[in-house]
Scaffold this active site. Structure first.
Site, PDB file in Angstrom:
ATOM      1  N   ARG A 128       0.861  -1.169   0.000  1.00 26.48           N
ATOM      2  CA  ARG A 128       0.000   0.000   0.000  1.00 26.48           C
ATOM      3  C   ARG A 128       0.905   1.229   0.000  1.00 26.48           C
ATOM      4  O   ARG A 128       2.119   1.110   0.088  1.00 26.48           O
ATOM      5  CB  ARG A 128      -1.026  -0.009   1.150  1.00 26.48           C
ATOM      6  CG  ARG A 128      -0.693  -0.759   2.404  1.00 26.48           C
ATOM      7  CD  ARG A 128       0.404  -0.149   3.207  1.00 26.48           C
ATOM      8  NE  ARG A 128       0.175   1.263   3.425  1.00 26.48           N
ATOM      9  CZ  ARG A 128       1.093   2.163   3.650  1.00 26.48           C
ATOM     10  NH1 ARG A 128       2.379   1.804   3.716  1.00 26.48           N
ATOM     11  NH2 ARG A 128       0.795   3.434   3.820  1.00 26.48           N
ATOM     12  N   GLY A 129       0.268   2.391  -0.086  1.00 25.42           N
ATOM     13  CA  GLY A 129       1.051   3.611  -0.268  1.00 25.42           C
ATOM     14  C   GLY A 129       1.104   3.916  -1.763  1.00 25.42           C
ATOM     15  O   GLY A 129       1.371   3.028  -2.577  1.00 25.42           O
ATOM     16  N   ALA A 130       0.846   5.183  -2.114  1.00 24.85           N
ATOM     17  CA  ALA A 130       0.637   5.528  -3.519  1.00 24.85           C
ATOM     18  C   ALA A 130       1.807   5.143  -4.440  1.00 24.85           C
ATOM     19  O   ALA A 130       1.606   4.443  -5.442  1.00 24.85           O
ATOM     20  CB  ALA A 130       0.317   7.019  -3.619  1.00 24.85           C
TER      21      ALA A 130
ATOM     22  N   ARG B  42      -7.345  -0.156  -6.888  1.00 24.51           N
ATOM     23  CA  ARG B  42      -7.585   0.890  -5.883  1.00 24.51           C
ATOM     24  C   ARG B  42      -7.806   2.206  -6.638  1.00 24.51           C
ATOM     25  O   ARG B  42      -7.050   2.525  -7.568  1.00 24.51           O
ATOM     26  CB  ARG B  42      -6.424   1.013  -4.888  1.00 24.51           C
ATOM     27  CG  ARG B  42      -6.275  -0.240  -4.008  1.00 24.51           C
ATOM     28  CD  ARG B  42      -5.377   0.019  -2.809  1.00 24.51           C
ATOM     29  NE  ARG B  42      -6.049   0.840  -1.802  1.00 24.51           N
ATOM     30  CZ  ARG B  42      -5.427   1.338  -0.730  1.00 24.51           C
ATOM     31  NH1 ARG B  42      -4.144   1.128  -0.545  1.00 24.51           N
ATOM     32  NH2 ARG B  42      -6.093   2.069   0.159  1.00 24.51           N
TER      33      ARG B  42
ATOM     34  N   GLN C   6      -2.167   2.345  10.024  1.00 21.60           N
ATOM     35  CA  GLN C   6      -0.866   2.385   9.333  1.00 21.60           C
ATOM     36  C   GLN C   6       0.178   3.147  10.150  1.00 21.60           C
ATOM     37  O   GLN C   6       1.373   2.864  10.055  1.00 21.60           O
ATOM     38  CB  GLN C   6      -1.004   3.062   7.951  1.00 21.60           C
ATOM     39  CG  GLN C   6      -1.725   2.233   6.921  1.00 21.60           C
ATOM     40  CD  GLN C   6      -3.192   2.587   6.844  1.00 21.60           C
ATOM     41  OE1 GLN C   6      -3.813   2.957   7.847  1.00 21.60           O
ATOM     42  NE2 GLN C   6      -3.773   2.472   5.667  1.00 21.60           N
TER      43      GLN C   6
ATOM     44  N   ASP D  33      -1.853  10.823  -1.814  1.00 21.45           N
ATOM     45  CA  ASP D  33      -2.212   9.838  -2.844  1.00 21.45           C
ATOM     46  C   ASP D  33      -2.542  10.492  -4.181  1.00 21.45           C
ATOM     47  O   ASP D  33      -2.532   9.836  -5.218  1.00 21.45           O
ATOM     48  CB  ASP D  33      -3.391   8.994  -2.374  1.00 21.45           C
ATOM     49  CG  ASP D  33      -2.964   8.153  -1.195  1.00 21.45           C
ATOM     50  OD1 ASP D  33      -2.960   8.678  -0.060  1.00 21.45           O
ATOM     51  OD2 ASP D  33      -2.587   6.989  -1.403  1.00 21.45           O
TER      52      ASP D  33
ATOM     53  N   ASN E 157      -5.312  12.520   0.846  1.00 22.18           N
ATOM     54  CA  ASN E 157      -4.460  11.631   1.655  1.00 22.18           C
ATOM     55  C   ASN E 157      -5.365  10.835   2.595  1.00 22.18           C
ATOM     56  O   ASN E 157      -6.597  11.008   2.619  1.00 22.18           O
ATOM     57  CB  ASN E 157      -3.402  12.430   2.426  1.00 22.18           C
ATOM     58  CG  ASN E 157      -2.318  11.549   3.020  1.00 22.18           C
ATOM     59  OD1 ASN E 157      -1.808  10.657   2.351  1.00 22.18           O
ATOM     60  ND2 ASN E 157      -1.984  11.744   4.278  1.00 22.18           N
ATOM     61  N   LYS E 158      -4.763   9.996   3.385  1.00 25.25           N
ATOM     62  CA  LYS E 158      -5.488   9.108   4.298  1.00 25.25           C
ATOM     63  C   LYS E 158      -6.530   9.864   5.113  1.00 25.25           C
ATOM     64  O   LYS E 158      -6.285  10.986   5.555  1.00 25.25           O
ATOM     65  CB  LYS E 158      -4.467   8.426   5.216  1.00 25.25           C
ATOM     66  CG  LYS E 158      -5.019   7.403   6.185  1.00 25.25           C
ATOM     67  CD  LYS E 158      -5.880   6.356   5.539  1.00 25.25           C
ATOM     68  CE  LYS E 158      -5.194   5.599   4.435  1.00 25.25           C
ATOM     69  NZ  LYS E 158      -6.115   4.758   3.637  1.00 25.25           N
TER      70      LYS E 158
END
Ligand code: MRU
Length: 368
Positions: free
Chosen positions: A54-56, A91, A201, A242, A252-253
């Site tokens: 995960r993570g862009a 995603r 996370q 992201d 973002n998150k």
């Protein structure tokens, strides 16, 4: 970066094992360091969808390698376009996924089918290597923000949200790269780590990364940041993203927007680290136009952790009959962002700021 003295990237190719792809299974961290072998495109898609990676920037790199695995089976144009579309659909919010796949297709479409797999591995490796270089540059351009607050050996307190470290990229990270470099330069940097419910996370991955590198940090409940800012305990906020619109809005998150509001109210600088692969030049208004991933309600109704007996298990934390909603990202409007830290330097979170650094990119995107 290192885990227990061993250097890792978050994705790599095992040439000795038929050019299969290796990842660290991030659903197992920090409890165990499990290396997963991805041998086909379905495994790569599953890894992205299930957040084993995960993570862009990282999901972009893994998608690129996923296409390599697909081309080994069927390199026809129809199969390549089908498999790229399947990977792109895993995603929806991080633009790096689409960016990496479009870059792969642009390189591969003109090639004969027989040459595609080899060319794909070269392009995916270039994407991964460039990501490492971009993140290191973000670190170099961002470290001054920490250094300038460290006069006289003073401790600098940085707050971050989610995980935008090396596990979210191929190496170094975005938001955490300046922090690693400040630490390595001997600056007394301490990080407030938002736990980042529902998937934690921050508590699981950022705390693990910072601890492995010896960076001082304290995990806090997601709602603690505003209070800390009111009491002068946060010098600056640095987060990853992201997707950044051409006007500087930042996805973002989930929860990032609330941190930006609190930072604005308390005059705490709010910086965002990103490689240019995270800029979506086709989008202007982030709140209206960026698709926000809605994930399973079970991520909210449960928590996973390690019990005192050492076993990892998942517990329900809500009444069985309660519904839950799980929007995974939010958008912070550009007006709340102090600035962007990119591989080419720092700029204002605005169309003019981004164009000033990246005049050569996004030329084909429609301007408002
Ligand atoms: O849902 P995730 O864990 O993939 O979300 C990750 C984030 O929101 C990160 O902050 C973002 O991708 C920046 S990564 C360098």
């Amino acid at each position: 970066m290192k885990i227990d003295g061993t250097s890792y990237r978050s994705v790599w190719v095992d040439e000795q094992d038929g050019w299969t792809v290796r990842i660290l299974d991030q659903t197992k961290l920090p409890w165990s360091v499990d290396i997963l072998r991805l041998s086909d495109v379905a495994a790569a898609a599953h890894a992205i969808r299930s957040m084993q990676v995960r993570g862009a920037p990282l999901i972009g790199a893994v998608a690129a390698y996923g296409l390599c695995l697909a081309l080994r089976v069927d390199a026809s144009t129809a199969a390549m376009e089908r498999d790229a579309a399947m990977l792109a659909a895993t995603r929806p919010t991080a633009i790096n996924l689409r960016w990496a796949l479009e870059r792969m297709l642009a390189r591969l479409r003109p090639q004969a089918a027989s040459a595609r797999a080899e060319a794909a591995y070269r392009e995916a490796a270039a994407i991964a290597d460039e990501d490492v270089a971009m993140c290191a540059a973000i670190g170099r351009h961002g470290v001054g923000l920490i250094a300038e607050r460290a006069a006289g050996g003073r401790r600098v307190n940085v707050l971050t949200h989610c995980n935008a470290g090396w596990l979210a990229t191929v190496d170094w990270g975005t938001a955490l790269a300046p922090i690693y470099m400040a630490h390595d330069q001997g600056i007394d940097v301490h990080v407030w780590v938002d736990e980042t419910r529902p998937r934690n996370q921050g508590a699981l991955l950022t705390a693990f990364e910072l601890g492995s590198h010896g960076v001082k940090h304290t995990v806090i409940a997601d709602n603690a940041g505003g209070h800390l800012m009111q009491h002068g305990m946060v010098d600056l906020v640095i987060v990853g993203t992201d997707r950044v619109t051409r006007s500087g809005d930042v996805a973002n998150k989930i929860g990032t927007y609330l941190k930006a509001l609190a930072a604005h109210d308390n005059a705490v600088p709010f910086w965002v680290g990103l490689p240019s692969s995270t800029i979506d030049w086709t989008v202007d208004n982030g709140v209206k136009e960026i698709p926000i991933e809605e994930r399973a309600a079970s991520e909210v109704t449960t928590v996973t952790g390690r019990g005192m007996d050492g076993a990892v298990s998942t517990l329900r934390v809500t009444p069985a009959s309660s519904n839950a909603a799980n929007p995974a990202f939010d958008v912070t409007p550009a007006r709340l962002v102090t600035g962007l830290i990119t591989e080419r330097g720092r700029c204002a979170a605005s169309a003019a700021g981004l164009r000033g650094l990246f005049a050569d990119l996004g030329r084909d995107a429609a301007e408002p």
